[in-house]
Design an enzyme around this catalytic site. Structure first.
Site, short mmCIF file in Angstrom:
data_model
loop_
_atom_site.label_atom_id
_atom_site.label_comp_id
_atom_site.label_asym_id
_atom_site.label_seq_id
_atom_site.Cartn_x
_atom_site.Cartn_y
_atom_site.Cartn_z
N LYS A 58 70.58 8.08 11.67
CA LYS A 58 72.03 8.33 11.58
C LYS A 58 72.28 9.21 10.36
O LYS A 58 71.54 9.16 9.38
CB LYS A 58 72.80 7.01 11.41
CG LYS A 58 74.24 7.11 11.85
CD LYS A 58 74.33 6.99 13.37
CE LYS A 58 75.73 7.11 13.88
NZ LYS A 58 75.80 6.75 15.30
P1 NAD Z 1 86.63 9.37 17.36
O1 NAD Z 1 86.75 9.90 15.98
O2 NAD Z 1 86.73 10.31 18.52
O3 NAD Z 1 87.77 8.25 17.61
C1 NAD Z 1 87.96 7.16 16.75
C2 NAD Z 1 89.29 6.51 17.09
O4 NAD Z 1 89.48 5.38 16.23
C3 NAD Z 1 90.50 7.40 16.85
O5 NAD Z 1 91.52 7.08 17.79
C4 NAD Z 1 90.95 7.01 15.44
O6 NAD Z 1 92.32 7.32 15.17
C5 NAD Z 1 90.69 5.53 15.48
N1 NAD Z 1 90.50 4.93 14.15
C6 NAD Z 1 89.81 5.43 13.09
N2 NAD Z 1 89.86 4.57 12.06
C7 NAD Z 1 90.58 3.51 12.48
C8 NAD Z 1 90.97 2.29 11.89
N3 NAD Z 1 90.63 2.00 10.62
N4 NAD Z 1 91.71 1.42 12.62
C9 NAD Z 1 92.05 1.72 13.89
N5 NAD Z 1 91.70 2.85 14.51
C10 NAD Z 1 90.98 3.73 13.81
O7 NAD Z 1 85.28 8.53 17.39
P2 NAD Z 1 84.42 8.10 18.66
O8 NAD Z 1 83.36 9.11 18.88
O9 NAD Z 1 85.33 7.71 19.75
O10 NAD Z 1 83.68 6.80 18.08
C11 NAD Z 1 84.31 5.52 18.05
C12 NAD Z 1 83.26 4.46 17.82
O11 NAD Z 1 82.29 4.53 18.87
C13 NAD Z 1 82.47 4.57 16.52
O12 NAD Z 1 82.14 3.27 16.08
C14 NAD Z 1 81.20 5.29 16.95
O13 NAD Z 1 80.12 5.03 16.07
C15 NAD Z 1 80.99 4.66 18.30
N6 NAD Z 1 80.14 5.45 19.19
C16 NAD Z 1 80.47 6.73 19.54
C17 NAD Z 1 79.65 7.43 20.41
C18 NAD Z 1 80.01 8.80 20.90
O14 NAD Z 1 79.32 9.30 21.80
N7 NAD Z 1 81.06 9.42 20.41
C19 NAD Z 1 78.47 6.85 20.89
C20 NAD Z 1 78.16 5.53 20.52
C21 NAD Z 1 79.01 4.84 19.67
#
Ligand code: NAD
Length: 429
Positions: A105
């Site tokens: 990561k």
């Molecule tokens: P992103 O940045 O596209 O979206 C994150 C969302 O969470 C946004 O709506 C943001 O406003 C909200 N957010 C941020 N901080 C917050 C808080 N403190 N309280 C409430 N809402 C909050 O990110 P993403 O890619 O959708 O990732 C979200 C989660 O999924 C993360 O934990 C990431 O590690 C995990 N993840 C993502 C992927 C991927 O392919 N993008 C894969 C596996 C896991």
């Protein structure tokens, strides 16, 4: 143990699985330590004329099963411990869904909202230069995570390629289609979340079309999961972003909300009626609630899809959902896990629920190796096959009866696979 330390949480999750996993204690101890973590200093001249010195990390946790694989996160709360925990979770995730990868990561401490596109490009190029000696198409393959996207991957790929002297698309996944990205990657994690939610309902012999769902976070993962669950007939009653949450017990208009957010809108604006889309015919603003209130709504499924550590000792007793599907990485602390497990709340763990992203990243990497591209249907079918069989294997292990919850069942499988690879390879020198 601090309830909010993600690395300590990951170790505690491993410890819970140790008594059930067929892994010798020596190898198990080895699996608790990352292979290496690089910390880099990133001075960047911003558009404002100021020079800001950022800090970044790349943790390579384990490579016994193949090249390191894991996303890059831009967020003010990034720490070395968080990056190391996320790299560990990537290791267990790639093992659980049986990809020939290890886990890694990366993260940069920054507030992307305060940076221009030009600043972000310069920061990304400087970070790529900083970790260039570690990454490579056969050694360590980054991908997007929070606040990074296909454009970020394009800058990383270009910077790496400039040093090599030729194009190396395979050094990152989650690229734009024009640079060797795969169809289906952007929606893959949300699609996987939706697939495992459907499988969980089948397993519990409940009807998804009767179910209400609350999703914390309406970013890449949350918004695609919402759209697919809505298509599958579930009622998405609440969602949120960093500005706040929206709740409508009759079900949100997911497509209008999605269009508003895609156009750069916030949930808070949506609940005020300040929409970024023309078509308001189906729009119903819903009720503005807080992110904390969303977590404790009386729903069938809760899907945390934002940040880690949101379900804790403090609110676990108030959670009313019967099932939790962990789209975010590490949303539930170990203390909360124990409380929820005693209450028989079924939790599909992050290493299974959000594995769709890394599965399709792997499919992108394979297509880059083949210098060939597959149609979307092939990618989606392979995603469903792989995440579906990991779900079935986890359930099979859990149904043997000794293991108390799905997370521990998933960990035993992942730890055993990683340990076997270590045992076959032996210790070098
Ligand atoms: P992103 O940045 O596209 O979206 C994150 C969302 O969470 C946004 O709506 C943001 O406003 C909200 N957010 C941020 N901080 C917050 C808080 N403190 N309280 C409430 N809402 C909050 O990110 P993403 O890619 O959708 O990732 C979200 C989660 O999924 C993360 O934990 C990431 O590690 C995990 N993840 C993502 C992927 C991927 O392919 N993008 C894969 C596996 C896991």
């Amino acid at each position: 143990m601090a309830d909010d330390d993600p690395f300590e949480n990951m170790l505690a999750q491993m410890d819970r699985a140790e008594e059930f996993a067929d892994v010798t204690h020596g190898v198990f101890e080895r699996l608790k330590h990352p292979e290496r973590t690089l910390k880099v200093t990133l001075p960047v001249e911003l558009d404002s004329g100021d020079v800001e010195v950022f800090k970044g990390y790349r943790c390579q946790f384990d490579s016994a099963r193949g090249p390191f694989k894991g996303g890059v996160r831009y967020h003010p709360s990034v720490t070395q411990e968080e990056v190391e925990a996320l790299a560990g979770w990537m290791t267990w995730k790639t093992a659980l869904v049986d990809l020939p990868f290890g886990g890694a990561k990366g993260g940069v401490i920054c507030e992307p909202k305060d940076l221009t596109d030009n600043d972000l490009e310069n920061l990304t190029r400087r970070y790529t230069e900083g970790i260039r000696r570690l990454i490579g198409p056969e050694t360590d393959v980054p991908a997007p995570d929070m606040n990074t996207n296909p454009q970020t991957m394009a800058w990383m790929m270009d910077t790496y390629s400039m040093y090599e002297g030729y194009s190396v698309p395979k050094v990152v996944t989650g690229k734009p289609l024009e640079l060797g990205g795969t169809p289906g990657r952007i929606a893959a994690t949300g699609r996987g979340v939706s697939i495992v939610t459907e499988r969980l309902f089948d397993y519990l012999e409940n009807d998804l079309s009767e179910a209400s769902v609350a999703i914390q976070g309406f970013g890449n993962v949350g918004s695609h999961a919402a759209r697919m669950l809505d298509d599958a007939g579930a009622r998405v009653v609440a969602t949120s972003d960093v500005s706040g949450a929206v709740y409508d017990p009759d079900g949100l208009d997911v497509s209008t909300l999605g269009a508003h957010v895609d156009a750069g809108g916030l949930i808070e604006e949506y609940t005020r009626g300040d929409l970024r889309v023309e078509d308001r015919t189906r729009w119903d603003e819903g009720q503005a609630i807080s992110n904390e209130e969303l977590l404790t709504l009386d729903v069938d499924v809760l899907i945390p899809a934002a940040v880690e550590g949101v379900i804790t000792n403090d609110n676990a007793d108030d959670i009313r959902a019967n099932a939790i599907v962990e789209a975010a990485n590490g949303p539930t602390t170990v203390a909360a896990d124990e409380i929820l497990s005693e209450r028989d709340v079924q939790i599909v763990p992050d290493i299974l629920a959000n594995a769709g992203g890394v599965i399709v990243s792997y499919l992108e990497w394979v297509q880059n190796s083949q210098e060939f591209s597959w149609p979307l249907e092939t990618v989606n079918a392979e995603l469903e096959r792989r995440i579906g069989s990991a779900f079935d294997e986890t359930i099979e292990r859990y149904d043997e009866g000794a293991i108390p919850d799905l997370r521990t069942a998933a960990y035993t499988l992942a730890l055993e696979r990683t340990a076997r690879a270590h045992e076959y390879r032996g210790l070098f020198p």
